[in-house]
Design a protein around this motif. Structure first.
Motif, short mmCIF file in Angstrom:
data_model
loop_
_atom_site.label_atom_id
_atom_site.label_comp_id
_atom_site.label_asym_id
_atom_site.label_seq_id
_atom_site.Cartn_x
_atom_site.Cartn_y
_atom_site.Cartn_z
N ASP A 539 -1.46 8.36 13.82
CA ASP A 539 -1.14 9.54 13.02
C ASP A 539 -0.12 9.23 11.91
OD1 ASP A 539 1.12 9.20 14.55
OD2 ASP A 539 1.18 11.24 15.32
N GLN A 540 0.22 7.93 11.77
CA GLN A 540 1.14 7.50 10.71
C GLN A 540 0.46 6.59 9.69
OE1 GLN A 540 4.41 8.60 10.35
NE2 GLN A 540 3.69 10.01 11.93
N ILE A 541 -0.84 6.37 9.84
CA ILE A 541 -1.55 5.46 8.93
C ILE A 541 -1.48 5.95 7.49
CG2 ILE A 541 -3.83 4.55 8.32
CD1 ILE A 541 -4.41 4.41 11.35
N ALA A 542 -1.57 7.26 7.30
CA ALA A 542 -1.52 7.81 5.95
C ALA A 542 -0.16 7.59 5.28
CB ALA A 542 -1.84 9.30 5.98
N ASN A 543 0.86 7.28 6.08
CA ASN A 543 2.19 7.06 5.53
C ASN A 543 2.45 5.60 5.17
OD1 ASN A 543 2.90 9.78 5.83
ND2 ASN A 543 3.51 9.47 7.95
N ILE A 544 1.49 4.73 5.44
CA ILE A 544 1.62 3.33 5.02
C ILE A 544 1.66 3.27 3.50
CG2 ILE A 544 0.45 1.09 4.97
CD1 ILE A 544 -0.74 1.76 7.70
N LYS A 545 2.56 2.47 2.96
CA LYS A 545 2.72 2.39 1.52
C LYS A 545 1.92 1.22 0.94
CE LYS A 545 7.39 4.37 1.45
NZ LYS A 545 8.82 4.10 1.15
N VAL A 546 1.27 1.47 -0.17
CA VAL A 546 0.65 0.39 -0.95
C VAL A 546 1.74 -0.22 -1.82
CG1 VAL A 546 -1.06 -0.21 -2.70
CG2 VAL A 546 -1.63 1.47 -0.93
N LEU A 547 2.13 -1.45 -1.49
CA LEU A 547 3.19 -2.12 -2.24
C LEU A 547 2.67 -2.75 -3.52
CD1 LEU A 547 5.03 -3.95 0.71
CD2 LEU A 547 5.59 -1.73 -0.34
N GLU A 548 1.44 -3.25 -3.44
CA GLU A 548 0.88 -3.97 -4.59
C GLU A 548 -0.64 -3.98 -4.50
OE1 GLU A 548 1.53 -8.29 -6.88
OE2 GLU A 548 2.18 -8.02 -4.80
N THR A 549 -1.28 -3.94 -5.66
CA THR A 549 -2.73 -4.11 -5.72
C THR A 549 -3.02 -5.29 -6.63
OG1 THR A 549 -3.09 -1.74 -5.39
CG2 THR A 549 -4.93 -3.01 -6.27
N ILE A 550 -3.84 -6.21 -6.14
CA ILE A 550 -4.14 -7.45 -6.85
C ILE A 550 -5.63 -7.49 -7.17
CG2 ILE A 550 -4.16 -9.97 -6.68
CD1 ILE A 550 -1.77 -9.66 -4.68
N TYR A 551 -5.95 -7.66 -8.44
CA TYR A 551 -7.34 -7.69 -8.89
C TYR A 551 -7.64 -9.06 -9.48
CZ TYR A 551 -11.28 -6.85 -12.08
OH TYR A 551 -12.48 -6.94 -12.76
N HIS A 552 -8.61 -9.77 -8.88
CA HIS A 552 -8.98 -11.11 -9.34
C HIS A 552 -7.75 -12.02 -9.44
CE1 HIS A 552 -12.78 -9.32 -9.78
NE2 HIS A 552 -13.19 -9.84 -10.93
N GLY A 553 -6.84 -11.89 -8.49
CA GLY A 553 -5.66 -12.74 -8.42
C GLY A 553 -4.49 -12.28 -9.24
N GLU A 554 -4.65 -11.21 -10.01
CA GLU A 554 -3.58 -10.73 -10.90
C GLU A 554 -3.02 -9.42 -10.37
OE1 GLU A 554 -2.91 -9.38 -15.57
OE2 GLU A 554 -4.91 -9.86 -14.81
N SER A 555 -1.70 -9.30 -10.34
CA SER A 555 -1.07 -8.06 -9.91
C SER A 555 -1.28 -6.98 -10.96
CB SER A 555 0.43 -8.27 -9.69
OG SER A 555 1.03 -7.07 -9.24
N VAL A 556 -1.95 -5.87 -10.57
CA VAL A 556 -2.25 -4.80 -11.52
C VAL A 556 -1.53 -3.50 -11.15
CG1 VAL A 556 -4.45 -5.68 -12.36
CG2 VAL A 556 -4.40 -4.38 -10.23
#
Length: 559
Positions: A539-556
């Motif tokens: 019931d806490q999964i929705a509270n997980i934070k996305v720290l970074e998204t990486i597309y094709h090896g590059e931080s976007v």
């Protein structure tokens, strides 16, 4: 030019992300250690290897080292179905949503809130441009009353106005909007549409359902291009903030394709966009080749055709085999919604798609619509004497039955469920749409998995935010806003839910060779989370934070 050179160089340089909990998602069953590796080597925008930090350093001793401080790394999320360009338009519209997204919890509050927003926006509107609002939802109103043209006239009487339902399938027009569309008392409602009249009169109420509304798109004067691109850039950022590296534009019109083309030229797109094109313009835009052979043009790929067979359950326009639990006002006691097209028309369209090698994404909410697609799909394949695996995807499939799942598995049909319905409209399903018994079986993900069906789930953005982790939590818990559990037997494990938004998502768009798992040779599309979902209280999964998204090896995206 210097910036471009640095950008290209950053993709070529080897990088090792270490001190992480890496879930490659390649295992069909949850790994016992709840992680697959602790380091990953990225080269040329792709995964070179996964393993220990020492192993990666031996392979690439000159690589850049990046300490991930114990974060979890998963493959970038693959959007099962949404409307990226429409979401951009939505962000420019007035907010007609009930709480918590808005403050319109009754028709009176809707009128008052929209009137205030119109006063703020009207000076910005171009001559002839419509005042547009999005998100009204009578299921949230105490009396369940649907607004009318009279209500919209109270909001705006000096220009055309359209207030779109939360589902995107219905809308209420004011009097000037009806006039702009040449809708008079003797107007003939198009097939697959519905327009109720004011009780006791021959006058239309202002509510346009399904094709009656959707067919008016060309008559609605919308904001100019610069406003759209500004909104689109914000939407791309929003998708990335939820860890999505491949988004969908799930029913691209001619204008949507033009927006995507210009957005690509402007460098707005920082993720991949898979477009399923509205059927009437498919022949103009889709090549007649195997989907596996088609590649991206920049960040955009034209992936297939979108068909619409019925409407929305919360708008009570989905096509069911049994009547709605509470019949809408003015409808007969056996009202089950309605079809968008005949079997003959659908068979013709499916046959064209199959012979042209166009993958089909088909909007089906009601079980009668699902029956129709299965029936016509089987007939088309029989007529063509083809056993090719076409990977058609049922979009939403909320009321799919157990017997249908068996045929769907047999026919190699795929499903993308709108699982967030359980939370957002589950109580309305229980109390009004389907009733207590049928509501337990909406979006039966566990049963579909049991039959071996490739399944994903989605948010149908802009209907709701593209919050993938919230969707994972909904798949695992299946709890409504009021705290009901709908279909306890349809709960799935966290790992099964994560597979749905990674490798299964990649398979549904013919991209499993390049996406969906973190394996050597695949794109380094990754989402970095502040904790491992497999070790998090459900019931806490929705509270997980996305720290970074990486597309094709590059931080976007970075929090």
């Amino acid at each position: 030019e210097l910036a471009t050179t640095i950008h290209e160089a950053s993709k070529i340089m080897a990088k090792i992300l270490y001190h992480a909990e890496i879930l490659t998602m390649k295992e069909e069953k949850e790994p016992e250690a709840k992680m697959s590796a602790e380091a990953i080597l990225v080269e040329h925008g792709r995964v070179a290897a996964v393993g220990t930090k020492e192993e990666m350093m031996k392979m690439a001793p000159d690589a850049i080292l990046q300490d991930m401080n114990g974060a979890a790394i998963l493959p970038g999320f693959v959007d099962g179905h949404s409307h990226l360009v429409s979401t951009s338009y939505d962000r420019m519209l007035a907010n007609a949503s009930p709480s918590p997204k808005g403050n319109c919890d009754s028709v009176e509050e809707l009128v008052e809130q929209l009137r205030l927003q119109y006063e703020q926006k009207k000076e910005e509107l171009a001559p002839g441009e419509w005042f547009m609002a999005m998100g009204y939802d009578e299921s949230a109103y105490p009396d369940g009353r649907i607004p009318t043209k009279a209500d919209m006239d109270r909001v705006c009487s000096d220009r055309p106005m359209c207030c779109v339902h939360a589902s995107g399938h219905n809308a209420v027009f004011n009097s000037l909007a009806l006039k702009a569309c040449n809708i008079t008392d003797d107007y003939v409602v198009p097939e697959g549409g519905d327009m109720p009249k004011i009780p006791g009169t021959n006058e239309y109420s202002g509510l346009l359902r399904e094709n009656a509304f959707l067919n008016q798109a060309a008559n609605i004067v919308q904001p100019g291009p610069e406003a759209i691109f500004t909104a689109l850039e914000k939407c791309v950022h929003m998708y990335l903030s939820y860890g999505i590296t491949t988004a969908q534009d799930g029913k691209s019109t001619e204008r949507d394709l033009e927006v995507l083309e210009q957005a690509e030229k402007r460098g707005i797109l920082k993720l991949d966009v898979v477009s399923y094109i509205d059927y009437p313009i498919c022949d103009k835009h889709l090549p007649k080749t195997d989907p596996e052979k088609e590649s991206y043009h920049g960040h955009v790929r034209y992936a297939g055709c979108k068909l619409m067979l019925d409407g929305s359950p919360q708008a009570k326009t989905a096509w069911l085999t049994k009547p709605y639990y509470i019949i809408p006002e003015g409808k007969d006691n056996d009202y089950c919604g309605f079809a968008a097209m005949s079997d003959e028309e659908l068979l013709k369209k499916i046959t064209e798609c199959l012979t042209s090698h166009w993958q089909i994404n088909v909007h089906v909410n009601g079980d009668a619509a699902i029956d129709q697609f299965i029936r016509c799909m089987e007939m088309a394949q029989k007529n063509l004497q083809s056993d090719e695996n076409y990977r058609p995807v049922l979009i939403h499939a909320q009321t799919v039955r157990e017997d249908q799942l068996q045929k769907i598995a047999q026919d190699k049909i795929l499903i993308s469920f709108f699982l967030d319905h359980v939370f957002y409209w589950g109580d309305f399903h229980y109390e009004s749409i389907l009733g207590p018994e049928r509501a337990q079986h909406i979006s039966p993900l566990a049963s579909a998995i049991k039959y071996g069906i490739n399944c994903t789930f989605h948010q149908d953005t802009p209907v709701v935010e593209p919050n993938i982790l919230f969707g994972v939590q909904n798949a695992v818990i299946r709890k409504t806003k009021k705290g009901r559990i709908l279909g306890e037997d349809q709960r799935v494990s966290v790992y099964e839910a994560l597979r749905a938004v990674t490798i299964h998502g990649a398979y549904q768009i013919y991209e499993e060779k390049n996406k969906g798992t973190l394996e050597p040779g695949k794109y380094a599309d990754m989402v970095v989370l502040d904790r491992n979902p497999l070790k998090t209280q459900v019931d806490q999964i929705a509270n997980i934070k996305v720290l970074e998204t990486i597309y094709h090896g590059e931080s976007v995206y970075h929090l």
